[in-house]
Design a protein around this motif. Structure first.
Motif, PDB file in Angstrom:
ATOM      1  N   LYS A   8       0.701  -1.209   0.008  1.00  0.00           N
ATOM      2  CA  LYS A   8       0.151  -0.008  -0.094  1.00  0.00           C
ATOM      3  C   LYS A   8       0.940   1.305  -0.056  1.00  0.00           C
ATOM      4  O   LYS A   8       1.736   1.322   0.666  1.00  0.00           O
ATOM      5  CB  LYS A   8      -0.897   0.004   1.192  1.00  0.00           C
ATOM      6  CG  LYS A   8      -2.000   1.117   1.166  1.00  0.00           C
ATOM      7  CD  LYS A   8      -3.034   0.797   2.435  1.00  0.00           C
ATOM      8  CE  LYS A   8      -4.028   2.126   2.421  1.00  0.00           C
ATOM      9  NZ  LYS A   8      -4.778   2.198   3.422  1.00  0.00           N
ATOM     10  N   LYS A   9       0.644   2.171  -0.714  1.00  0.00           N
ATOM     11  CA  LYS A   9       1.214   3.289  -0.884  1.00  0.00           C
ATOM     12  C   LYS A   9       0.873   4.355   0.280  1.00  0.00           C
ATOM     13  O   LYS A   9      -0.218   4.395   0.837  1.00  0.00           O
ATOM     14  CB  LYS A   9       0.904   4.210  -2.202  1.00  0.00           C
ATOM     15  CG  LYS A   9       1.381   3.489  -3.641  1.00  0.00           C
ATOM     16  CD  LYS A   9       1.345   4.489  -4.595  1.00  0.00           C
ATOM     17  CE  LYS A   9       0.125   5.208  -5.015  1.00  0.00           C
ATOM     18  NZ  LYS A   9       0.290   6.101  -6.269  1.00  0.00           N
ATOM     19  N   PRO A  10       1.816   5.202   0.743  1.00  0.00           N
ATOM     20  CA  PRO A  10       1.457   5.876   1.747  1.00  0.00           C
ATOM     21  C   PRO A  10       0.402   6.973   1.521  1.00  0.00           C
ATOM     22  O   PRO A  10       0.769   7.255   0.101  1.00  0.00           O
ATOM     23  CB  PRO A  10       3.072   6.544   2.180  1.00  0.00           C
ATOM     24  CG  PRO A  10       3.976   6.267   1.027  1.00  0.00           C
ATOM     25  CD  PRO A  10       3.214   5.412   0.330  1.00  0.00           C
ATOM     26  N   ASN A  11       0.083   7.729   2.370  1.00  0.00           N
ATOM     27  CA  ASN A  11      -1.051   8.805   1.953  1.00  0.00           C
ATOM     28  C   ASN A  11      -0.460  10.130   1.154  1.00  0.00           C
ATOM     29  O   ASN A  11       0.810  10.261   1.015  1.00  0.00           O
ATOM     30  CB  ASN A  11      -1.960   9.353   3.198  1.00  0.00           C
ATOM     31  CG  ASN A  11      -0.946  10.173   4.156  1.00  0.00           C
ATOM     32  OD1 ASN A  11      -0.116  10.775   3.722  1.00  0.00           O
ATOM     33  ND2 ASN A  11      -1.487  10.126   5.190  1.00  0.00           N
ATOM     34  N   ILE A  12      -1.040  10.845   0.375  1.00  0.00           N
ATOM     35  CA  ILE A  12      -0.642  11.986  -0.426  1.00  0.00           C
ATOM     36  C   ILE A  12       0.378  12.716   0.663  1.00  0.00           C
ATOM     37  O   ILE A  12       1.306  13.486  -0.084  1.00  0.00           O
ATOM     38  CB  ILE A  12      -1.749  12.726  -0.917  1.00  0.00           C
ATOM     39  CG1 ILE A  12      -1.360  13.595  -1.938  1.00  0.00           C
ATOM     40  CG2 ILE A  12      -2.841  13.465   0.255  1.00  0.00           C
ATOM     41  CD1 ILE A  12      -0.851  13.001  -3.186  1.00  0.00           C
ATOM     42  N   PHE A  13       0.170  13.141   1.781  1.00  0.00           N
ATOM     43  CA  PHE A  13       0.889  14.249   2.489  1.00  0.00           C
ATOM     44  C   PHE A  13       2.082  13.590   2.843  1.00  0.00           C
ATOM     45  O   PHE A  13       3.248  14.181   2.711  1.00  0.00           O
ATOM     46  CB  PHE A  13       0.102  14.395   3.553  1.00  0.00           C
ATOM     47  CG  PHE A  13      -1.310  14.961   3.534  1.00  0.00           C
ATOM     48  CD1 PHE A  13      -1.418  16.484   2.899  1.00  0.00           C
ATOM     49  CD2 PHE A  13      -2.547  14.681   3.689  1.00  0.00           C
ATOM     50  CE1 PHE A  13      -2.450  17.120   2.645  1.00  0.00           C
ATOM     51  CE2 PHE A  13      -3.655  15.316   3.584  1.00  0.00           C
ATOM     52  CZ  PHE A  13      -3.752  16.543   3.055  1.00  0.00           C
ATOM     53  N   VAL A  14       2.384  12.337   3.028  1.00  0.00           N
ATOM     54  CA  VAL A  14       3.699  11.889   3.335  1.00  0.00           C
ATOM     55  C   VAL A  14       4.412  11.869   1.987  1.00  0.00           C
ATOM     56  O   VAL A  14       5.555  12.114   2.061  1.00  0.00           O
ATOM     57  CB  VAL A  14       3.500  10.349   3.624  1.00  0.00           C
ATOM     58  CG1 VAL A  14       4.767   9.479   3.939  1.00  0.00           C
ATOM     59  CG2 VAL A  14       2.778  10.287   5.273  1.00  0.00           C
ATOM     60  N   GLY A  17       5.487  15.427   1.307  1.00  0.00           N
ATOM     61  CA  GLY A  17       6.640  15.675   2.334  1.00  0.00           C
ATOM     62  C   GLY A  17       8.001  15.217   1.641  1.00  0.00           C
ATOM     63  O   GLY A  17       8.959  15.796   1.763  1.00  0.00           O
ATOM     64  N   ARG A  18       8.007  13.795   1.165  1.00  0.00           N
ATOM     65  CA  ARG A  18       9.284  13.269   0.728  1.00  0.00           C
ATOM     66  C   ARG A  18       9.739  13.817  -0.473  1.00  0.00           C
ATOM     67  O   ARG A  18      11.088  14.183  -0.619  1.00  0.00           O
ATOM     68  CB  ARG A  18       9.005  11.663   0.515  1.00  0.00           C
ATOM     69  CG  ARG A  18       8.951  10.946   1.404  1.00  0.00           C
ATOM     70  CD  ARG A  18       8.810   9.337   1.161  1.00  0.00           C
ATOM     71  NE  ARG A  18       8.323   8.659   2.370  1.00  0.00           N
ATOM     72  CZ  ARG A  18       7.769   7.471   2.224  1.00  0.00           C
ATOM     73  NH1 ARG A  18       7.405   6.847   1.133  1.00  0.00           N
ATOM     74  NH2 ARG A  18       7.474   6.784   3.407  1.00  0.00           N
ATOM     75  N   LYS A  19       8.724  14.241  -1.422  1.00  0.00           N
ATOM     76  CA  LYS A  19       9.295  15.053  -2.466  1.00  0.00           C
ATOM     77  C   LYS A  19       9.795  16.454  -2.323  1.00  0.00           C
ATOM     78  O   LYS A  19      10.817  16.742  -3.144  1.00  0.00           O
ATOM     79  CB  LYS A  19       7.946  15.208  -3.592  1.00  0.00           C
ATOM     80  CG  LYS A  19       8.202  15.622  -4.882  1.00  0.00           C
ATOM     81  CD  LYS A  19       9.209  14.850  -5.478  1.00  0.00           C
ATOM     82  CE  LYS A  19       8.910  14.051  -6.721  1.00  0.00           C
ATOM     83  NZ  LYS A  19       9.905  13.380  -7.439  1.00  0.00           N
ATOM     84  N   LEU A  20       9.159  17.069  -1.146  1.00  0.00           N
ATOM     85  CA  LEU A  20       9.551  18.243  -0.989  1.00  0.00           C
ATOM     86  C   LEU A  20      10.989  18.276  -0.225  1.00  0.00           C
ATOM     87  O   LEU A  20      12.053  19.178  -0.751  1.00  0.00           O
ATOM     88  CB  LEU A  20       8.665  18.952  -0.014  1.00  0.00           C
ATOM     89  CG  LEU A  20       8.647  20.499   0.177  1.00  0.00           C
ATOM     90  CD1 LEU A  20       8.475  20.964  -1.194  1.00  0.00           C
ATOM     91  CD2 LEU A  20       7.685  21.023   1.104  1.00  0.00           C
ATOM     92  N   LYS A  21      11.297  17.043   0.390  1.00  0.00           N
ATOM     93  CA  LYS A  21      12.606  16.866   1.063  1.00  0.00           C
ATOM     94  C   LYS A  21      13.823  16.752  -0.134  1.00  0.00           C
ATOM     95  O   LYS A  21      14.597  17.305   0.013  1.00  0.00           O
ATOM     96  CB  LYS A  21      12.383  15.726   1.989  1.00  0.00           C
ATOM     97  CG  LYS A  21      13.699  15.690   2.910  1.00  0.00           C
ATOM     98  CD  LYS A  21      13.263  14.414   3.962  1.00  0.00           C
ATOM     99  CE  LYS A  21      14.404  14.413   4.956  1.00  0.00           C
ATOM    100  NZ  LYS A  21      14.167  13.705   6.010  1.00  0.00           N
TER     101      LYS A  21
END
Length: 77
Positions: A8-14, A17-21
């Protein structure tokens, strides 16, 4: 039934956040130009734009005069 339920993929906010990081991590690796280089490059761009402005303005004026000449010859005056 569903084999993908374990992956299962993590939710959109996670994910956001990873992409922004990752984006900020890549931005730290960028070598930013100095202020002098930016001013010099901007000057070059402005000079090239002005040169093309003069060239295209002259072409436009010349074609406009040619059109006036052709239309005045066609009208017979």
């Amino acid at each position: 039934m569903k084999a993908k339920s374990a992956e299962k993929k993590p939710n959109i906010f996670v994910r956001m956040g990873r992409k922004l990081k990752e984006v900020f991590s890549e931005l730290k690796k960028v070598t930013w130009p100095t202020f002098g280089k930016v001013v010099k490059a901007t000057g070059v761009v402005l000079v090239v734009v002005v040169i093309f402005l003069v060239i295209f303005g002259a072409i436009n004026y010349g074609l406009g005069e040619l059109l006036k000449l052709i239309t005045s010859l066609g009208s017979g005056s």
